[in-house]
Design a protein around this motif. Structure first.
Motif, mmCIF file in Angstrom:
data_model
loop_
_atom_site.group_PDB
_atom_site.id
_atom_site.type_symbol
_atom_site.label_atom_id
_atom_site.label_comp_id
_atom_site.label_asym_id
_atom_site.label_seq_id
_atom_site.Cartn_x
_atom_site.Cartn_y
_atom_site.Cartn_z
ATOM 1 N N LYS A 139 65.808 39.165 -27.279
ATOM 2 C CA LYS A 139 65.557 38.522 -28.563
ATOM 3 C C LYS A 139 65.054 37.093 -28.350
ATOM 4 N N ALA A 140 65.701 36.378 -27.439
ATOM 5 C CA ALA A 140 65.316 34.981 -27.175
ATOM 6 C C ALA A 140 63.881 34.912 -26.657
ATOM 7 N N VAL A 141 63.531 35.845 -25.791
ATOM 8 C CA VAL A 141 62.185 35.852 -25.213
ATOM 9 C C VAL A 141 61.147 36.154 -26.290
ATOM 10 N N ARG A 142 61.484 37.088 -27.172
ATOM 11 C CA ARG A 142 60.558 37.421 -28.268
ATOM 12 C C ARG A 142 60.345 36.197 -29.159
ATOM 13 N N LYS A 143 61.426 35.503 -29.446
ATOM 14 C CA LYS A 143 61.336 34.305 -30.294
ATOM 15 C C LYS A 143 60.482 33.245 -29.599
ATOM 16 N N ALA A 144 60.704 33.075 -28.321
ATOM 17 C CA ALA A 144 59.955 32.056 -27.566
ATOM 18 C C ALA A 144 58.464 32.368 -27.533
ATOM 19 N N SER A 145 58.138 33.653 -27.580
ATOM 20 C CA SER A 145 56.728 34.045 -27.473
ATOM 21 C C SER A 145 55.917 33.590 -28.676
ATOM 22 N N ARG A 146 56.608 33.223 -29.736
ATOM 23 C CA ARG A 146 55.899 32.758 -30.931
ATOM 24 C C ARG A 146 55.711 31.235 -30.933
ATOM 25 N N ARG A 147 56.189 30.603 -29.883
ATOM 26 C CA ARG A 147 56.096 29.139 -29.811
ATOM 27 C C ARG A 147 54.983 28.697 -28.884
ATOM 28 N N ARG B 18 63.151 33.435 -18.030
ATOM 29 C CA ARG B 18 61.762 33.121 -17.645
ATOM 30 C C ARG B 18 61.062 34.348 -17.059
ATOM 31 N N ALA B 19 61.809 35.125 -16.271
ATOM 32 C CA ALA B 19 61.192 36.314 -15.655
ATOM 33 C C ALA B 19 60.808 37.345 -16.707
ATOM 34 N N LEU B 20 61.692 37.556 -17.681
ATOM 35 C CA LEU B 20 61.366 38.538 -18.718
ATOM 36 C C LEU B 20 60.178 38.047 -19.540
ATOM 37 N N TYR B 21 60.159 36.746 -19.814
ATOM 38 C CA TYR B 21 59.023 36.186 -20.561
ATOM 39 C C TYR B 21 57.716 36.449 -19.808
ATOM 40 N N ARG B 22 57.696 36.087 -18.540
ATOM 41 C CA ARG B 22 56.476 36.261 -17.741
ATOM 42 C C ARG B 22 56.036 37.720 -17.702
ATOM 43 N N LYS B 23 57.032 38.599 -17.585
ATOM 44 C CA LYS B 23 56.703 40.016 -17.487
ATOM 45 C C LYS B 23 56.069 40.510 -18.789
ATOM 46 N N PRO C 224 53.136 31.079 -19.363
ATOM 47 C CA PRO C 224 53.050 30.419 -20.664
ATOM 48 C C PRO C 224 51.843 29.488 -20.818
ATOM 49 N N HIS C 225 51.416 28.812 -19.746
ATOM 50 C CA HIS C 225 50.350 27.820 -19.914
ATOM 51 C C HIS C 225 48.972 28.421 -20.147
ATOM 52 N N ILE C 226 48.810 29.710 -19.824
ATOM 53 C CA ILE C 226 47.476 30.284 -20.022
ATOM 54 C C ILE C 226 47.332 30.967 -21.391
ATOM 55 N N ARG C 227 48.320 30.752 -22.247
ATOM 56 C CA ARG C 227 48.236 31.391 -23.567
ATOM 57 C C ARG C 227 47.216 30.681 -24.448
ATOM 58 N N ASP C 228 46.640 31.482 -25.312
ATOM 59 C CA ASP C 228 45.624 30.967 -26.221
ATOM 60 C C ASP C 228 46.259 29.984 -27.211
#
Ligand SMILES: [Zn+2]
Length: 298
Positions: free
Chosen positions: A225-233, A268-273, A278-282
């Motif tokens: 859940k935390a990773v999903r939330k972070a993906s919107r930031r 961080r690992a789950l996010y990357r996967k 994160p820095h190459i996101r549009d």
């Protein structure tokens, strides 16, 4: 001496008091013994060898590796007469990743001078493998999650499971897969066990198993859940830094205090996967409104 417990007749577990509460086990037959994993430091593994060979009076004929991680498998070399057993992927990973990281470790510490990587001689993949030791039957089967080569060793007669890192006080998925980990935890929960010997930490007793499984599953879904939330930031890792271990239902004292570090690595690992670096996101890829709300918190 490495702290040890007699889990059942002729079944022992050992827990390191030096590194990350990592565990090993032994099943003793009338003429020879099976060792399940070795410990992180050569001295600890040698102490276990002395206990089995001198005090119990039997040689170690088989060494089973639950997975390829250094703290579980680098002691294979101290049992030159033994047959080493593991998952086929464990053999492959020790041959590549294991050898490379030993090279590194040797540069950093004298302690690993005596260590050599010994690959499993006997491997299996999809099926299970049975090993009879005196009156005990050990069933080896795949339990992926912490890594794809993790296996569990069930002592059938005692319903004792050596779970490798598929069971830990804090699930660790950096080198593995969260879906596999969930599946393995659910499988373990249904095995009707007396004890779980976790890859790290204390023995889980029968009455504690249901809750321990539930807790670990709840932790993994909080991480998701935390990773999903972070993906919107816009700056997802900054948000992840604020997701403390307690908010995911776990305590920071677990695994000798290593838990906090492992927890952030999990996030961080789950996010990357799931979302990449994160820095190459549009730039347009995030939610403006949420971004503002995030800035206020800074
Ligand atoms: Zn481990």
């Amino acid at each position: 001496m490495v702290p040890r417990e007699r889990v059942a007749d002729n079944v022992y577990s050992f827990q390191s008091d030096v590194y990350a509460q990592v565990t090993a086990g032994a099943v003793i037959g009338p003429n020879w013994a099976v060792l399940i994993d070795t410990l992180a430091m050569p001295d600890e593994t040698l102490e276990i060898r002395t206990f089995i060979e001198q005090e119990l009076g039997v040689p170690v004929k088989y060494v089973i590796n639950t997975h390829y991680h250094a703290d579980h498998s680098w002691g294979n070399c101290f049992f030159p007469g033994a047959v080493v057993i593991g998952h086929a992927n464990c053999r492959e990973k020790l041959a590549t990743l294991g050898r490379a990281s030993l090279k590194n470790a040797r540069l950093q510490s004298q302690m690993f001078r005596s260590v050599k990587i010994v690959l499993p001689h006997l491997t299996f993949k999809e099926s299970t493998l049975s090993l009879r030791v005196g009156k005990k039957t050990l069933t080896l089967s795949s339990l992926p999650g912490p890594c794809d080569d993790n296996i569990g060793i069930l002592v059938e007669e005692d319903r004792v499971l050596f779970a490798g890192d598929a069971f830990m006080p804090l699930p660790y998925i950096v080198d593995g897969d969260i879906d596999d980990m969930v599946a393995s935890l659910k499988k373990i929960g249904k095995m009707g066990l007396e004890n779980i010997i976790q890859g790290h930490g204390d023995i889980v007793l029968r009455g504690e198993i249901d809750n321990a499984v539930k807790d670990n599953l709840a932790y993994l879904s909080a991480v998701r859940k935390a990773v999903r939330k972070a993906s919107r930031r816009k700056y997802p890792f900054e948000l992840l830094e604020e997701v403390d271990i307690e908010s995911c239902g776990k305590s920071r004292v677990l695994i000798g205090g290593l838990a906090v570090e492992l927890h952030y690595r999990n996030l961080r690992a789950l996010y990357r996967k799931q979302f990449g670096e994160p820095h190459i996101r549009d730039e347009d890829d995030y939610d403006e409104e949420e971004e503002e709300e995030f800035d206020l918190e800074e």
